[in-house]
Design a protein around this motif. Structure first.
Motif, PDB file in Angstrom:
ATOM      1  N   PRO A 120     -15.088 -46.648   9.153  1.00 17.44           N
ATOM      2  CA  PRO A 120     -15.122 -46.784  10.419  1.00 17.44           C
ATOM      3  C   PRO A 120     -14.414 -45.344  11.152  1.00 17.44           C
ATOM      4  CG  PRO A 120     -13.188 -47.908   9.839  1.00 17.44           C
ATOM      5  CD  PRO A 120     -14.180 -47.549   8.423  1.00 17.44           C
ATOM      6  N   GLN A 121     -14.527 -45.312  12.486  1.00 19.17           N
ATOM      7  CA  GLN A 121     -14.041 -44.009  12.947  1.00 19.17           C
ATOM      8  C   GLN A 121     -12.494 -43.771  12.672  1.00 19.17           C
ATOM      9  OE1 GLN A 121     -15.531 -41.604  15.124  1.00 19.17           O
ATOM     10  NE2 GLN A 121     -13.634 -40.467  15.242  1.00 19.17           N
ATOM     11  N   VAL A 122     -12.161 -42.619  12.096  1.00 16.81           N
ATOM     12  CA  VAL A 122     -10.698 -42.350  11.686  1.00 16.81           C
ATOM     13  C   VAL A 122     -10.199 -41.217  12.794  1.00 16.81           C
ATOM     14  CG1 VAL A 122      -9.256 -41.428   9.860  1.00 16.81           C
ATOM     15  CG2 VAL A 122     -11.113 -42.986   9.472  1.00 16.81           C
ATOM     16  N   LEU A 123      -8.948 -41.538  13.296  1.00 22.41           N
ATOM     17  CA  LEU A 123      -8.101 -40.635  14.048  1.00 22.41           C
ATOM     18  C   LEU A 123      -7.021 -40.399  13.443  1.00 22.41           C
ATOM     19  CD1 LEU A 123      -9.480 -42.349  17.308  1.00 22.41           C
ATOM     20  CD2 LEU A 123     -10.109 -40.079  16.706  1.00 22.41           C
ATOM     21  N   TYR A 124      -6.187 -39.443  14.031  1.00 17.25           N
ATOM     22  CA  TYR A 124      -4.731 -39.198  13.459  1.00 17.25           C
ATOM     23  C   TYR A 124      -3.956 -39.089  14.805  1.00 17.25           C
ATOM     24  CZ  TYR A 124      -7.621 -38.101   9.306  1.00 17.25           C
ATOM     25  OH  TYR A 124      -8.388 -38.317   8.142  1.00 17.25           O
ATOM     26  N   SER A 125      -2.616 -39.366  14.564  1.00 15.49           N
ATOM     27  CA  SER A 125      -1.644 -38.923  15.759  1.00 15.49           C
ATOM     28  C   SER A 125      -0.201 -38.873  15.231  1.00 15.49           C
ATOM     29  CB  SER A 125      -1.809 -40.259  16.518  1.00 15.49           C
ATOM     30  OG  SER A 125      -0.927 -41.334  16.093  1.00 15.49           O
ATOM     31  N   SER A 126       0.479 -38.034  16.093  1.00 14.79           N
ATOM     32  CA  SER A 126       1.910 -37.820  16.089  1.00 14.79           C
ATOM     33  C   SER A 126       2.362 -37.989  17.361  1.00 14.79           C
ATOM     34  CB  SER A 126       2.238 -36.554  15.417  1.00 14.79           C
ATOM     35  OG  SER A 126       3.689 -36.003  15.645  1.00 14.79           O
ATOM     36  N   SER A 127       3.279 -39.063  17.753  1.00 15.46           N
ATOM     37  CA  SER A 127       3.691 -39.474  19.113  1.00 15.46           C
ATOM     38  C   SER A 127       4.739 -38.398  19.442  1.00 15.46           C
ATOM     39  CB  SER A 127       4.335 -40.874  19.111  1.00 15.46           C
ATOM     40  OG  SER A 127       3.017 -41.811  18.852  1.00 15.46           O
ATOM     41  N   GLU A 128       5.579 -37.949  18.275  1.00 18.46           N
ATOM     42  CA  GLU A 128       6.433 -37.032  18.445  1.00 18.46           C
ATOM     43  C   GLU A 128       6.135 -35.750  19.094  1.00 18.46           C
ATOM     44  OE1 GLU A 128       9.768 -36.399  15.562  1.00 18.46           O
ATOM     45  OE2 GLU A 128      10.225 -38.567  15.874  1.00 18.46           O
ATOM     46  N   LYS A 129       5.042 -35.133  18.250  1.00 19.19           N
ATOM     47  CA  LYS A 129       4.311 -34.076  18.562  1.00 19.19           C
ATOM     48  C   LYS A 129       3.164 -33.956  19.492  1.00 19.19           C
ATOM     49  CE  LYS A 129       6.185 -31.398  14.551  1.00 19.19           C
ATOM     50  NZ  LYS A 129       5.890 -30.487  13.877  1.00 19.19           N
TER      51      LYS A 129
END
Length: 200
Positions: A171-180
């Motif tokens: 499936p679609q893959v995304l990345y995240s950092s809430s802090e940054k």
């Protein structure tokens, strides 16, 4: 996509009491403490919109937030919190499954995974269940600021190989950092592209 407004609408445990109408809904789910509420607050640029908690398994409700008066962002309870007890886990399972299976407005489910851990059985089984039921979903790896870029690449490669054991394509893959505040634009652009495709 620019978020001009984000407001809390309703919390409940009964899918039949979710907002009426046909606005698309993008729901966020993951194991307890994966960083779901922090991600929602980061995406909407509203610090206290979704309640963050140090206690795992705190979200027990389906929470609807109306974004730009056009679509809903839905905060679902976290799954797999062992200390809740059998009855509590069964109740949560019912709430989650009834929303995912019977909410026609659900447009895409974002499954949040902590990028620091290898593929967990509970996450793999949950995604397998989504596939069996034809639920459209995307993966967001959270907390990318907590490990090095090299380690992240290694973890993602291992995760992809594990998924491809049972999936023909990822499936679609995304990345995240809430802090940054990383990944915000990509996630919102992905939602925007789906919304635009619905309008055609």
């Amino acid at each position: 996509m620019e978020i001009k407004s984000a407001k809390f609408v309703i919390s409940n445990t009964d899918v039949r009491k979710c907002p009426e109408g046909n606005k698309p809904e993008y729901a966020f789910i993951g194991r307890s403490n994966v960083g779901k509420s922090s991600l929602i607050n980061m995406l909407t640029n509203k610090k206290g919109l979704a309640m963050t908690s140090q206690t795992p398994g705190k979200t027990l409700l389906i929470n609807h937030f109306l974004i730009n008066d056009e679509w809903y962002l839905v905060d679902l309870p976290g799954y797999g919190y062992a200390q809740r007890g059998k009855e509590g886990r069964e109740q949560l399972k019912r709430i989650i499954e009834s929303y995912i299976l019977y909410r026609e407005q659900l447009t895409c489910l974002f499954v949040l995974l902590d990028c620091r851990h290898e593929a967990q059985k509970i996450d793999l089984e949950f995604m397998e269940w989504l596939g069996e039921n034809g639920i459209p979903f995307a993966i967001i790896f959270t907390k990318t600021d907590k490990i090095s870029k090299g380690r992240l690449r290694e973890n993602m490669k291992a995760y992809s190989e594990k998924l491809l054991e049972t999936w023909e394509e990822l499936p679609q893959v995304l990345y995240s950092s809430s802090e940054k505040k990383e990944g915000r634009e990509e996630i919102l652009d992905y939602i925007d592209s789906i919304n635009k495709s619905l309008d055609q």
